[in-house]
Design an enzyme around this catalytic site. Structure first.
Site, short mmCIF file in Angstrom:
data_model
loop_
_atom_site.label_atom_id
_atom_site.label_comp_id
_atom_site.label_asym_id
_atom_site.label_seq_id
_atom_site.Cartn_x
_atom_site.Cartn_y
_atom_site.Cartn_z
N GLY A 13 -38.89 94.18 -25.74
CA GLY A 13 -37.80 93.65 -26.58
C GLY A 13 -38.22 92.30 -27.14
O GLY A 13 -37.40 91.43 -27.44
N MET A 18 -33.44 87.52 -27.31
CA MET A 18 -33.90 87.06 -26.00
C MET A 18 -35.42 87.05 -25.90
O MET A 18 -36.00 86.13 -25.33
CB MET A 18 -33.30 87.94 -24.89
CG MET A 18 -31.85 87.63 -24.58
SD MET A 18 -31.62 85.91 -24.10
CE MET A 18 -32.67 85.85 -22.66
N ASP A 38 -42.19 95.90 -28.92
CA ASP A 38 -40.92 96.13 -29.63
C ASP A 38 -41.15 97.29 -30.59
O ASP A 38 -42.18 97.98 -30.47
CB ASP A 38 -40.45 94.84 -30.36
CG ASP A 38 -38.94 94.78 -30.46
OD1 ASP A 38 -38.36 95.65 -31.15
OD2 ASP A 38 -38.31 93.90 -29.84
N GLY A 99 -32.93 91.96 -17.84
CA GLY A 99 -31.59 91.46 -18.17
C GLY A 99 -30.84 92.43 -19.05
O GLY A 99 -29.71 92.15 -19.45
N THR A 100 -31.45 93.57 -19.36
CA THR A 100 -30.79 94.55 -20.24
C THR A 100 -29.48 95.01 -19.61
O THR A 100 -29.45 95.37 -18.43
CB THR A 100 -31.72 95.76 -20.49
OG1 THR A 100 -32.92 95.27 -21.08
CG2 THR A 100 -31.08 96.78 -21.40
N THR A 101 -28.41 94.98 -20.39
CA THR A 101 -27.09 95.34 -19.86
C THR A 101 -26.71 96.75 -20.31
O THR A 101 -27.31 97.29 -21.24
CB THR A 101 -26.01 94.33 -20.32
OG1 THR A 101 -26.04 94.27 -21.74
CG2 THR A 101 -26.24 92.96 -19.74
N PRO A 124 -27.01 90.42 -14.71
CA PRO A 124 -26.29 90.48 -15.97
C PRO A 124 -26.20 89.10 -16.63
O PRO A 124 -25.86 89.00 -17.81
CB PRO A 124 -24.89 90.96 -15.56
CG PRO A 124 -24.75 90.55 -14.13
CD PRO A 124 -26.14 90.56 -13.54
N HIS A 156 -15.20 80.92 -25.99
CA HIS A 156 -16.40 81.33 -26.72
C HIS A 156 -16.16 81.17 -28.22
O HIS A 156 -15.03 81.05 -28.67
CB HIS A 156 -16.78 82.78 -26.41
CG HIS A 156 -17.42 82.95 -25.06
ND1 HIS A 156 -16.68 83.06 -23.90
CD2 HIS A 156 -18.72 82.99 -24.68
CE1 HIS A 156 -17.51 83.18 -22.87
NE2 HIS A 156 -18.75 83.14 -23.31
N LYS A 160 -17.02 86.25 -31.19
CA LYS A 160 -17.09 87.15 -30.02
C LYS A 160 -15.98 88.19 -30.10
O LYS A 160 -14.82 87.86 -30.35
CB LYS A 160 -16.98 86.33 -28.72
CG LYS A 160 -17.22 87.17 -27.47
CD LYS A 160 -17.36 86.28 -26.23
CE LYS A 160 -17.44 87.07 -24.95
NZ LYS A 160 -18.65 87.91 -24.86
N GLY A 166 -17.54 88.94 -19.87
CA GLY A 166 -18.01 89.60 -18.65
C GLY A 166 -18.20 88.60 -17.52
O GLY A 166 -17.91 88.88 -16.36
P1 NAD Z 1 -31.57 92.13 -29.53
O1 NAD Z 1 -30.96 93.32 -30.19
O2 NAD Z 1 -31.75 90.88 -30.34
O3 NAD Z 1 -33.03 92.54 -28.95
C1 NAD Z 1 -33.33 93.76 -28.33
C2 NAD Z 1 -34.74 94.15 -28.77
O4 NAD Z 1 -35.15 95.33 -28.05
C3 NAD Z 1 -34.81 94.49 -30.27
O5 NAD Z 1 -35.82 93.70 -30.90
C4 NAD Z 1 -35.14 95.97 -30.29
O6 NAD Z 1 -35.95 96.36 -31.40
C5 NAD Z 1 -35.88 96.14 -28.96
N1 NAD Z 1 -35.89 97.54 -28.55
C6 NAD Z 1 -34.84 98.37 -28.41
N2 NAD Z 1 -35.25 99.60 -28.09
C7 NAD Z 1 -36.60 99.57 -28.04
C8 NAD Z 1 -37.61 100.52 -27.76
N3 NAD Z 1 -37.30 101.81 -27.49
N4 NAD Z 1 -38.89 100.14 -27.78
C9 NAD Z 1 -39.22 98.86 -28.05
N5 NAD Z 1 -38.31 97.89 -28.33
C10 NAD Z 1 -37.02 98.25 -28.33
O7 NAD Z 1 -30.70 91.85 -28.24
P2 NAD Z 1 -30.71 90.58 -27.27
O8 NAD Z 1 -29.59 89.67 -27.65
O9 NAD Z 1 -32.09 90.02 -27.16
O10 NAD Z 1 -30.30 91.29 -25.89
C11 NAD Z 1 -31.09 92.30 -25.31
C12 NAD Z 1 -30.44 92.80 -24.03
O11 NAD Z 1 -30.32 91.72 -23.10
C13 NAD Z 1 -29.00 93.31 -24.22
O12 NAD Z 1 -28.79 94.37 -23.31
C14 NAD Z 1 -28.14 92.10 -23.85
O13 NAD Z 1 -26.86 92.46 -23.42
C15 NAD Z 1 -28.95 91.55 -22.73
N6 NAD Z 1 -28.75 90.11 -22.43
C16 NAD Z 1 -28.73 89.78 -21.12
C17 NAD Z 1 -28.63 88.44 -20.74
C18 NAD Z 1 -28.69 88.10 -19.27
O14 NAD Z 1 -28.61 86.91 -18.92
N7 NAD Z 1 -28.86 89.09 -18.41
C19 NAD Z 1 -28.54 87.44 -21.70
C20 NAD Z 1 -28.57 87.81 -23.06
C21 NAD Z 1 -28.68 89.15 -23.41
#
Ligand code: NAD
Length: 264
Positions: A13, A18, A38, A99-101, A124, A156, A160, A166
């Site tokens: 990702g 992130m 990605d 961290g993926t949710t 999360p 927020h 949002k 959450g």
């Molecule tokens: P985002 O959409 O900006 O980034 C996700 C990336 O993953 C994208 O660039 C997308 O192209 C890539 N991706 C998706 N499927 C793919 C695949 N099959 N192969 C390769 N790459 C792929 O989202 P984000 O804001 O960066 O958030 C990503 C995840 O992290 C979400 O699930 C979000 O809820 C979670 N998140 C968690 C926290 C935490 O603290 N745990 C904080 C922020 C975001």
């Protein structure tokens, strides 16, 4: 346990919000990104240029196998991609910070299998301050006891779309558990009657560009304690994830969260 130090991470990702944030934080921490995975238009682009930190010489690849070169893999992607990664990482015996949710059943199953083969930090919310807030909130609620009413307010930015956050809901659960209650409610309006002993309200404010604020009120007779966390920058999640990557390297197989990373 091993005393290896973190030198090489991979990011799944990598081109996302992130992923780019992790590339920035890793650079500041002196950790090299050796693989950036990605899909779509980002493939073939330089990760450093995408992240706005100057050329890093690491091209975004669509191949999950590129991540095998890393000591620890950090995943902030989507459930389907994360599930595929967990299966690969299990075969490589590679530690993962994820961290993926919204993981679906298949991804959860792959995660569970990975924890048998390698250490995994899954959370999360990777903010170190929020992790400590949960810990302090439970401690305060328990020690102050039933004479103090717990209420939660979060704020927020105006864009949002879900409410309450959450994190606020989780904070309510943590406090309810500490007080031995099984009720939290989201908001009050109209003639709802006096507050009962076994409720905790979680209220949401929206406006401007507020990144995220959470306050727990513990209100007693003649005194009130307030515990507040204020996020001013989304990089807090990336900082926590990179800290977790350094920590997870020394662990045996198993599932961990940020409380373990912070020694709580
Ligand atoms: P985002 O959409 O900006 O980034 C996700 C990336 O993953 C994208 O660039 C997308 O192209 C890539 N991706 C998706 N499927 C793919 C695949 N099959 N192969 C390769 N790459 C792929 O989202 P984000 O804001 O960066 O958030 C990503 C995840 O992290 C979400 O699930 C979000 O809820 C979670 N998140 C968690 C926290 C935490 O603290 N745990 C904080 C922020 C975001």
């Amino acid at each position: 346990m091993s005393d290896a130090t973190l030198e090489r991470i991979g990011i799944l990702g990598a081109a996302g919000r992130m992923g780019r944030s992790i590339a920035q934080v890793a650079g500041e921490a002196g950790v090299e990104v050796v693989a950036a995975v990605d899909r779509g238009e980002s493939v073939g682009r330089d990760l450093g240029e995408l992240a706005g930190v100057g050329k890093l010489g690491v091209e975004v690849s669509p191949e999950l196998d590129a991540l095998e070169a890393a000591q620890v893999i950090i995943d902030f992607s989507l459930p389907a991609a994360a599930g595929e990664l967990f299966a690969k990482a299990a075969s490589w015996g590679r530690p993962v910070v994820t961290g993926t949710t919204g993981l679906d059943a298949a991804a959860m199953e792959a995660l569970e299998a990975l924890t048998k083969a390698a250490p995994v930090v899954a959370a999360p919310n990777f903010s170190q301050g929020v992790t400590l807030l949960f810990h302090l909130a439970a401690e305060a609620a328990r020690r102050l006891g039933p004479g103090f009413d717990a209420e939660i307010v979060e704020m927020h930015h105006r864009r949002k779309v879900d409410a309450p956050s959450g994190t606020a809901v989780r904070l309510g659960e943590v406090v309810a558990e500490a007080k031995g209650l099984d009720t939290t409610l989201h908001g009050r309006s109209g003639h709802v009657g006096a507050r009962t002993d076994d409720e905790i309200a979680v209220l949401a404010l929206r406006g401007g560009d507020v990144v995220g604020e959470h306050t727990l009120f513990l209100a007693g007779m003649g005194e009130r304690l307030e515990l507040t966390h204020r996020a001013t920058d989304r990089q807090i999640f990336a900082r926590g994830a990179v800290r977790a990557a350094g920590w997870v390297l020394g662990q045996g197989p198993g599932r961990y969260d940020m409380t373990h990373v912070m020694g709580l």
